[in-house]
Design an enzyme around this catalytic site. Structure first.
Site, PDB file in Angstrom:
ATOM      1  N   ARG A 146      79.623  93.934 -12.861  1.00 43.20           N
ATOM      2  CA  ARG A 146      78.611  93.637 -11.843  1.00 43.20           C
ATOM      3  C   ARG A 146      77.653  94.820 -11.625  1.00 43.20           C
ATOM      4  O   ARG A 146      77.532  95.326 -10.521  1.00 43.20           O
ATOM      5  CB  ARG A 146      79.384  93.387 -10.551  1.00 43.20           C
ATOM      6  N   HIS A 188      85.315  95.763  -4.653  1.00 44.28           N
ATOM      7  CA  HIS A 188      84.253  96.758  -4.854  1.00 44.28           C
ATOM      8  C   HIS A 188      84.851  98.146  -4.691  1.00 44.28           C
ATOM      9  O   HIS A 188      85.628  98.392  -3.775  1.00 44.28           O
ATOM     10  CB  HIS A 188      83.143  96.511  -3.823  1.00 44.28           C
ATOM     11  N   ARG A 242      84.735  97.534   3.845  1.00 37.16           N
ATOM     12  CA  ARG A 242      83.448  96.990   4.282  1.00 37.16           C
ATOM     13  C   ARG A 242      83.595  95.497   4.565  1.00 37.16           C
ATOM     14  O   ARG A 242      83.657  95.086   5.709  1.00 37.16           O
ATOM     15  CB  ARG A 242      82.401  97.281   3.199  1.00 37.16           C
ATOM     16  N   CYS A 289      51.877 111.713   4.382  1.00 36.94           N
ATOM     17  CA  CYS A 289      51.348 110.800   5.407  1.00 36.94           C
ATOM     18  C   CYS A 289      51.706 109.364   5.033  1.00 36.94           C
ATOM     19  O   CYS A 289      52.276 109.112   3.981  1.00 36.94           O
ATOM     20  CB  CYS A 289      49.846 110.936   5.513  1.00 36.94           C
ATOM     21  N   ASP A 336      49.768 106.910   4.089  1.00 38.08           N
ATOM     22  CA  ASP A 336      49.012 106.370   2.948  1.00 38.08           C
ATOM     23  C   ASP A 336      48.618 107.409   1.909  1.00 38.08           C
ATOM     24  O   ASP A 336      48.074 107.066   0.877  1.00 38.08           O
ATOM     25  CB  ASP A 336      47.714 105.719   3.444  1.00 38.08           C
ATOM     26  N   LYS A 379      69.838  92.158  -6.017  1.00 39.79           N
ATOM     27  CA  LYS A 379      69.573  92.212  -4.576  1.00 39.79           C
ATOM     28  C   LYS A 379      68.427  93.179  -4.264  1.00 39.79           C
ATOM     29  O   LYS A 379      68.050  93.990  -5.122  1.00 39.79           O
ATOM     30  CB  LYS A 379      70.847  92.659  -3.860  1.00 39.79           C
ATOM     31  N   TYR A 411      49.197 116.810   8.714  1.00 43.59           N
ATOM     32  CA  TYR A 411      49.746 116.833  10.078  1.00 43.59           C
ATOM     33  C   TYR A 411      50.653 118.044  10.301  1.00 43.59           C
ATOM     34  O   TYR A 411      51.437 118.393   9.411  1.00 43.59           O
ATOM     35  CB  TYR A 411      50.592 115.583  10.330  1.00 43.59           C
TER      36      TYR A 411
HETATM   37  C1  LIG Z   1      75.081  96.579  -4.950  1.00 42.83           C
HETATM   38  C2  LIG Z   1      76.372  96.118  -5.436  1.00 42.83           C
HETATM   39  C3  LIG Z   1      76.717  96.230  -6.798  1.00 42.83           C
HETATM   40  C4  LIG Z   1      75.871  96.991  -7.784  1.00 42.83           C
HETATM   41  O1  LIG Z   1      76.128  98.363  -7.662  1.00 42.83           O
HETATM   42  P1  LIG Z   1      75.465  99.448  -8.610  1.00 42.83           P
HETATM   43  O2  LIG Z   1      76.052 100.718  -8.171  1.00 42.83           O
HETATM   44  O3  LIG Z   1      73.989  99.374  -8.364  1.00 42.83           O
HETATM   45  O4  LIG Z   1      75.803  99.086 -10.000  1.00 42.83           O
HETATM   46  C5  LIG Z   1      77.893  95.647  -7.217  1.00 42.83           C
HETATM   47  N1  LIG Z   1      78.703  95.006  -6.349  1.00 42.83           N
HETATM   48  C6  LIG Z   1      78.420  94.897  -5.034  1.00 42.83           C
HETATM   49  C7  LIG Z   1      79.359  94.185  -4.134  1.00 42.83           C
HETATM   50  C8  LIG Z   1      77.264  95.467  -4.523  1.00 42.83           C
HETATM   51  O5  LIG Z   1      77.001  95.373  -3.225  1.00 42.83           O
END
Ligand SMILES: *Cc1c(COP(=O)(O)O)cnc(C)c1O
Length: 387
Positions: A236, A178, A149, A327, A329, A50, A280
């Site tokens: 995952r 998760h 979540r 800044c 850039d 992602k 700045y």
């Molecule tokens: C982003 C994500 C992961 C990966 O997590 P890491 O900490 O980068 O290994 C796994 N599962 C879900 C649902 C996520 O949103």
């Protein structure tokens, strides 16, 4: 995928014509994938790509992972999945966030695998599938075991699972959850989530006549810290694939190699007298005569503005401080202590310069954030160079 081999001089240093670039080692990526696969034992690795593969480039990274043996990929949005399909990535692609009704037709048309977080979500999916004459949509059912979540709440999971599995047009291929604290030293909450997940899986098995389901719950931290208890049919990981440890205490568990280095060049050099200020808001004033270098990298490129007067860069193998405000850039550094420094010299934001390493984790800590955010923040205008 363009491999800029012509940019490699004698196989080690780069001379790209752009003033800034992100060097991405697909070899390191594949090494990390195989290392995590080794660690995962019988479980398959479902790489998370992602957010433009955590800034590393969605398509080249995905192709390299498939090349290394990945059997499926996970993205966050339907759009990301479509980008992969358009790049002729044909493996199963799981979409990790709930799909809004308006995007279901695209999801089905591109053969992406949705996650389902509610009975209503499943119903909507079944309805659109019927309209589109898609006979059976494989889904990954998401359980909320404590992340709070998305996902079906674990207390109601068995009942809702039963409703979903009976829906015509839906096939529950896998169940996942998760973990909220897998990177913590205190394991209590993670164990609670792991236990709740396993209990739910048992419940599902009982009401579906002993049928077992594919499952997954381990992100990078959980794979490193809670193997084998966190391994289902799949694991995952995201961050670890990119060679970054979610927690420094987990370094001993696997040998990971950072995949991305962000580099820029000195585009201007000048001497500053005592009492003169830079950038700045005049947040930095020279206390004695110094040599200042201007870099072609700013907050639009991922050097977060909170790193003003905080971050370091590497120049000629030496660690030098950022001075004044970052800044959009450009960023300024004090190179007074770098012998022989000259215009065009390479400055490393994170990565290696000779024997010296500056990690994305160090910069993230200085910025008061996590490595994930710094990786994702590497700007679109920084060309990714694959080696
Ligand atoms: C982003 C994500 C992961 C990966 O997590 P890491 O900490 O980068 O290994 C796994 N599962 C879900 C649902 C996520 O949103």
């Amino acid at each position: 995928m363009r491999i800029h081999t012509h940019l490699i001089q004698r196989g080690k240093t780069f001379a790209p014509s752009t003033p800034s670039w992100a060097e991405i080692s697909l070899k390191a990526l594949q090494h990390n994938f195989l290392e995590l696969k080794r660690l995962a034992g019988d479980a398959e690795v479902l790489p998370v790509v992602k957010a433009n593969a955590y800034g590393h480039g969605l398509v080249p990274v995905s192709k390299a992972l498939v090349g290394a043996g990945a059997k499926a990929l996970a993205v966050a949005t339907v759009r990301e999945g479509v980008t992969l399909r358009n790049a002729v990535v044909t493996c199963p692609i799981l979409v990790l966030t709930p799909t809004l009704p308006a995007e279901i037709p695209t999801l089905l048309q591109y053969c992406l695998t949705p996650q389902v977080s509610s009975v209503e979500g499943a119903r909507e999916l079944a309805k659109v599938a019927k309209q589109m004459k898609v006979s059976r949509v494989p889904i990954h059912l998401k359980l909320d075991t404590g992340m709070g979540r998305v996902g079906v709440r674990v207390e109601r999971a068995v009942r809702e699972f039963d409703a979903i599995r009976r829906m015509p047009g839906i096939r529950v291929d896998a169940v996942y959850t998760h973990l909220a604290t897998a990177d913590w030293l205190d394991p209590k909450y993670a164990w609670k989530q792991i236990t709740l997940f396993k209990q739910a899986l048992d419940g599902f098995r009982k009401i579906s006549g002993g049928k077992t389901f594919q499952s997954h719950m381990a992100n990078s931290a959980a794979l490193l810290a809670y193997y084998p208890q966190s391994a289902g049919t799949w694991v995952r990981p995201g961050l670890a694939l990119y060679g970054v440890y979610p927690n420094q205490n987990l370094r001993s568990k696997a040998k990971l190699i950072p995949v991305m280095q962000v580099k820029t060049r000195i585009i201007h050099l000048k001497a500053l007298d005592k009492g003169q200020s830079v950038s700045y808001g005049r947040t930095y004033t020279a206390k004695k005569p110094i040599k200042v270098a201007t870099l072609s990298l700013g907050y639009a490129d991922g050097v977060q503005r909170v790193l003003s007067n905080k971050a370091h860069f590497l120049v000629r193998g030496k660690r030098v401080p950022v001075i004044g405000r970052v800044c959009m850039d450009m960023t300024l550094i004090d190179v007074s202590k770098v012998p022989g420094v000259k215009l065009g010299d390479i400055a490393t934001f994170f990565g290696r310069d000779g024997k010296t390493v500056l990690s994305v984790n160090e910069q993230a800590t200085l910025a008061g954030t996590i490595s994930y955010e710094l990786l994702c923040a590497v700007g679109e205008r920084v060309p990714r160079i694959y080696v």
